[in-house]
Motif scaffolding. Structure first.
Motif, PDB file in Angstrom:
ATOM      1  N   TRP A  37      30.221  13.817  16.373  1.00 42.65           N
ATOM      2  CA  TRP A  37      30.719  12.436  16.555  1.00 42.65           C
ATOM      3  C   TRP A  37      30.087  11.844  18.014  1.00 42.65           C
ATOM      4  O   TRP A  37      30.071  12.524  18.899  1.00 42.65           O
ATOM      5  CB  TRP A  37      32.022  12.431  16.746  1.00 42.65           C
ATOM      6  N   ARG A  53      29.999   7.946  20.165  1.00 42.56           N
ATOM      7  CA  ARG A  53      30.616   6.684  20.339  1.00 42.56           C
ATOM      8  C   ARG A  53      29.624   5.754  20.956  1.00 42.56           C
ATOM      9  O   ARG A  53      28.926   6.220  21.965  1.00 42.56           O
ATOM     10  CB  ARG A  53      31.901   6.885  20.898  1.00 42.56           C
ATOM     11  N   VAL A  85      30.612  12.887  21.835  1.00 42.21           N
ATOM     12  CA  VAL A  85      31.838  13.137  21.826  1.00 42.21           C
ATOM     13  C   VAL A  85      32.235  14.481  21.572  1.00 42.21           C
ATOM     14  O   VAL A  85      32.915  15.076  22.532  1.00 42.21           O
ATOM     15  CB  VAL A  85      32.474  12.286  20.942  1.00 42.21           C
ATOM     16  N   TYR A  92      32.569   4.668  16.609  1.00 38.22           N
ATOM     17  CA  TYR A  92      32.317   5.952  16.498  1.00 38.22           C
ATOM     18  C   TYR A  92      31.335   6.269  15.422  1.00 38.22           C
ATOM     19  O   TYR A  92      31.804   5.782  14.113  1.00 38.22           O
ATOM     20  CB  TYR A  92      33.695   6.546  16.399  1.00 38.22           C
TER      21      TYR A  92
END
Length: 125
Positions: free
Chosen positions: A35, A37, A47, A93
């Motif tokens: 992930w 962002r 992330v 995201y």
């Protein structure tokens, strides 16, 4: 391979959200899912990531202890549970998939070959 994120939205500071990323197609060759962002005017930042087979995880310091990444191998879905959200967590995201041999480290966006379209998270203060 297609990655589709969901779960973004508006939440008050201190609240929680769960993001999901469903992978379709030949996902068996992924080594890691991550992930990232990106906030307006800022670069995309790491992330968290999780190994697709073994489930080992790694987090950015800014989210450690507040966010949890997990995956459901059978459902080809990766989750990001976000707790104690702060205004600075607001961003789009993105879910990303990495193939074996793409190089290290896992927190570098350039090592991921497949990306979703993103889901927006807004945190009100």
């Amino acid at each position: 391979v297609q990655l589709v994120e969901s779960g973004g939205g508006l939440v008050q500071a201190g609240g929680s959200l769960r993001l999901a990323c469903v992978a379709s197609g030949h996902t068996f060759f992924f080594s890691n899912m991550g992930w990232f962002r990106q906030a307006p005017g800022k670069e995309r930042e790491f992330v968290a990531d999780i190994s697709w087979s073994g489930g080992s995880t790694f987090y950015a310091d800014s989210v450690k202890g507040r966010f949890t990444i997990s995956r459901d191998y059978g459902k080809r879905t990766v989750y990001l549970d976000m707790n104690s959200l702060k205004p600075e967590d607001a961003a789009v995201y993105f879910c990303a998939g990495k193939v074996p041999g793409a190089g290290a480290p896992n927190y570098q966006a350039a090592t991921y070959s497949y990306w979703g379209q993103g889901t927006e998270v807004t945190v009100s203060s």
